[in-house]
Scaffold this motif. Sequence first.
Motif, mmCIF file in Angstrom:
data_model
loop_
_atom_site.group_PDB
_atom_site.id
_atom_site.type_symbol
_atom_site.label_atom_id
_atom_site.label_comp_id
_atom_site.label_asym_id
_atom_site.label_seq_id
_atom_site.Cartn_x
_atom_site.Cartn_y
_atom_site.Cartn_z
ATOM 1 N N ALA A 1 1.309 -1.235 -0.561
ATOM 2 C CA ALA A 1 -0.076 0.262 -0.159
ATOM 3 C C ALA A 1 0.807 1.607 0.647
ATOM 4 O O ALA A 1 0.637 2.515 -0.625
ATOM 5 N N GLU A 2 2.320 1.097 0.712
ATOM 6 C CA GLU A 2 2.909 2.295 0.792
ATOM 7 C C GLU A 2 3.472 2.521 -0.668
ATOM 8 O O GLU A 2 4.025 3.434 -1.217
ATOM 9 N N GLU A 3 4.129 1.694 -1.233
ATOM 10 C CA GLU A 3 4.126 1.357 -2.473
ATOM 11 C C GLU A 3 3.437 2.035 -3.751
ATOM 12 O O GLU A 3 4.583 3.243 -4.140
ATOM 13 N N ASP A 4 2.225 1.569 -3.382
ATOM 14 C CA ASP A 4 1.549 2.023 -4.022
ATOM 15 C C ASP A 4 1.329 3.866 -3.920
ATOM 16 O O ASP A 4 0.867 4.777 -4.258
ATOM 17 N N ARG A 5 1.152 4.289 -3.520
ATOM 18 C CA ARG A 5 0.888 5.679 -2.866
ATOM 19 C C ARG A 5 2.287 6.536 -2.982
ATOM 20 O O ARG A 5 1.990 7.058 -3.928
ATOM 21 N N LEU A 6 3.189 5.744 -2.774
ATOM 22 C CA LEU A 6 4.539 6.445 -3.793
ATOM 23 C C LEU A 6 4.878 6.486 -4.955
ATOM 24 O O LEU A 6 4.733 7.450 -5.703
ATOM 25 N N GLU A 7 4.100 5.760 -5.456
ATOM 26 C CA GLU A 7 4.517 5.578 -7.014
ATOM 27 C C GLU A 7 3.181 6.614 -7.652
ATOM 28 O O GLU A 7 3.188 7.122 -8.301
ATOM 29 N N LYS A 8 2.204 6.714 -6.642
ATOM 30 C CA LYS A 8 1.389 7.436 -7.235
ATOM 31 C C LYS A 8 1.511 8.837 -6.778
ATOM 32 O O LYS A 8 1.159 10.084 -7.888
ATOM 33 N N GLN A 9 1.757 9.193 -6.083
ATOM 34 C CA GLN A 9 2.882 10.742 -5.888
ATOM 35 C C GLN A 9 3.562 10.592 -6.444
ATOM 36 O O GLN A 9 3.531 12.230 -7.354
ATOM 37 N N ARG A 10 4.145 9.792 -7.084
ATOM 38 C CA ARG A 10 5.863 9.981 -7.693
ATOM 39 C C ARG A 10 4.977 10.400 -9.462
ATOM 40 O O ARG A 10 5.293 11.573 -10.451
ATOM 41 N N GLN A 11 3.715 10.102 -9.748
ATOM 42 C CA GLN A 11 3.589 10.597 -10.974
ATOM 43 C C GLN A 11 3.074 11.655 -11.032
ATOM 44 O O GLN A 11 2.703 12.051 -12.315
ATOM 45 N N GLN A 12 1.579 12.076 -9.649
ATOM 46 C CA GLN A 12 1.119 13.320 -9.483
ATOM 47 C C GLN A 12 2.641 14.556 -10.231
ATOM 48 O O GLN A 12 1.831 15.160 -10.504
ATOM 49 N N ILE A 13 2.990 13.551 -9.321
ATOM 50 C CA ILE A 13 4.458 14.918 -9.332
ATOM 51 C C ILE A 13 5.216 14.929 -10.549
ATOM 52 O O ILE A 13 5.101 15.987 -11.218
ATOM 53 N N ARG A 14 5.310 14.009 -11.504
ATOM 54 C CA ARG A 14 5.556 14.137 -12.756
ATOM 55 C C ARG A 14 3.944 14.953 -13.943
ATOM 56 O O ARG A 14 4.920 15.394 -15.082
ATOM 57 N N GLU A 15 3.649 14.727 -13.795
ATOM 58 C CA GLU A 15 2.238 15.184 -14.052
ATOM 59 C C GLU A 15 2.373 16.807 -14.034
ATOM 60 O O GLU A 15 2.459 17.594 -15.166
ATOM 61 N N GLU A 16 2.839 16.506 -12.810
ATOM 62 C CA GLU A 16 2.769 18.050 -12.486
ATOM 63 C C GLU A 16 3.694 18.748 -13.075
ATOM 64 O O GLU A 16 3.702 20.047 -13.501
ATOM 65 N N GLU A 17 4.847 18.119 -13.085
ATOM 66 C CA GLU A 17 5.764 18.894 -13.668
ATOM 67 C C GLU A 17 6.013 18.971 -15.120
ATOM 68 O O GLU A 17 6.253 19.693 -15.511
#
Length: 552
Positions: free
Chosen positions: A425-441
């Motif tokens: 669950a933590e890895e999924d959360r971090l991956e989702k967070q990283r994806q969101q950051i990539r999209e924002e960047e």
Amino acid sequence: MKIHNVAQGTPEWHALRANYHTASEAPAMMGDSKQMKRTELLHAKKTGLDRDISWWVQKYLFDKGHDSEARARPILEARIGEDLFPVVGTEGDLLASLDGCTMLGEILFEHKMWNEQLAADVRAGDLDAHYYWQLEQQLLVSGAEKVIFVCSDGTEENFVSMEYFPVPGRAEKLVAGWKQFEADLETYEPVEAIPEAVGTAPETLPALRIEVTGMVTASNLEQFKARSLAVIGAINTDLQTDQHFADADKTVKWCGEVESKLAAAKQHALSQTESIDLLFRTIDQISEQTRTKRLELEKLVKARKVAIRDEIVTKAQAALRSHIDQINASLGGRVLLPQVSSDFAGAIKGKKSIASLRDAAESELARAKIDASQKADAIRLNLASLAELAVDHNFLFNDIQQLVMKANDDLVTLIKVRIDEHKKAEEDRLEKQRQQIREEEAKKLADAESAKLAEQNKAAEEAASALSASTPMSKPQSAARVSTVAPSAKVPPKPMKLEAQVTDLEALVKAVYEGRAPISVLTVHWGALDDLVHIHGEAFSMDGVVLQQVAA
């Protein structure tokens, strides 16, 4: 198992037994022996003195039992097709004297003298705790697979047997029992053995003699009264010991007999005369005094018995609470022992003497302590597993009170599952967070690129406008002539090709940023860029672009 080269019954064997917890003592230690109380075993171990064995018991029970065992052994050997050898073995601080053991040690032989009740139990395959604790220790010490339990008198006619296998949980309970026994032995203080009390009634009163002939002609009534009241007044009503209770029980019966005799004397006098007031009043007075004392003693005996039972039960309950409190303190405060069942009232039910009441309560207390200690050991094992496997994930186990009650294997599995699920669950959360950051960047980059392009286009347009204003207008070219003639079928059509058209510049820039398109698809408009440099001069600034001097 360590085998000792000693013969059973020899002085060497007795000396060896004194240093170990023996299998034959296991039933008494567990409070289930029909022959020895747990307190008697504590006393014997503390003082080093065995109970006296009478010559009759030695000759007609022990010696006869060994003789029956010796004659039963070949009968069993013939049935199983293997030889059986007597063995004395130890494992740790436990000792077992085996009536027989096969060469490979997988089968044991235990013999008991013939009696109808035990024979019936053997036929039913249901042994009493008085027997099975000894068998459990024999199996634990020897590591054998089973015990063949025989009840016989050494003859084929009276010979029954059953196979006993280790029962799950009993060996652990046995070990915990010996551990508790050692703890009790440390604090045990031998008490003087008091023989069972035999009550004595007050001294016999003189016979009441009355002769009447219309009046009392002869009587020792006054002397009888004085003596009777003195004896009645001296009766003890402060009941503390077994002897006091026995005396009181006897006195109650004595008082009843005195009442009966007085009534008989009164009736005898009545048969001789119709009314002698003084005689009757005196007899009634003595009778009433006797009756009052009897009723008082009956109430005192009953009340004191209840009080003593309550005291014994209360003391045992307090000792159990203290034991549980000590265990809870040792668990670190995070968890507590579950409810430990005890039935002290049931344990002392039917017991008559104070000694038997105390022994029954102490045996139940030992059983409850063993149960509590076993539960505590299981909890400590689970706490150790949590400390080892979940040291960085304690926040996942806030229900620790419920978890420590589980079997250790189940708990270990649950710990691993919870931690794995948390990590996923933590890895999924971090991956989702990283994806969101990539999209924002990517969006920021695309927005910046769009802004740059817009600015570049605007600058280019301004430069083009300025250039066209300074350049003479050229002669307009004639418009191209458009043919309306349909293409000839004899002329082949012009070849077609695919051509890319950018419809979403921001999406294209994002694709380049994420590596899904080569950077070469973004062509630099050098003319527009030079125009911007020309306009802004040295103040020109743009991300990714630097100024350098070249020949004019």
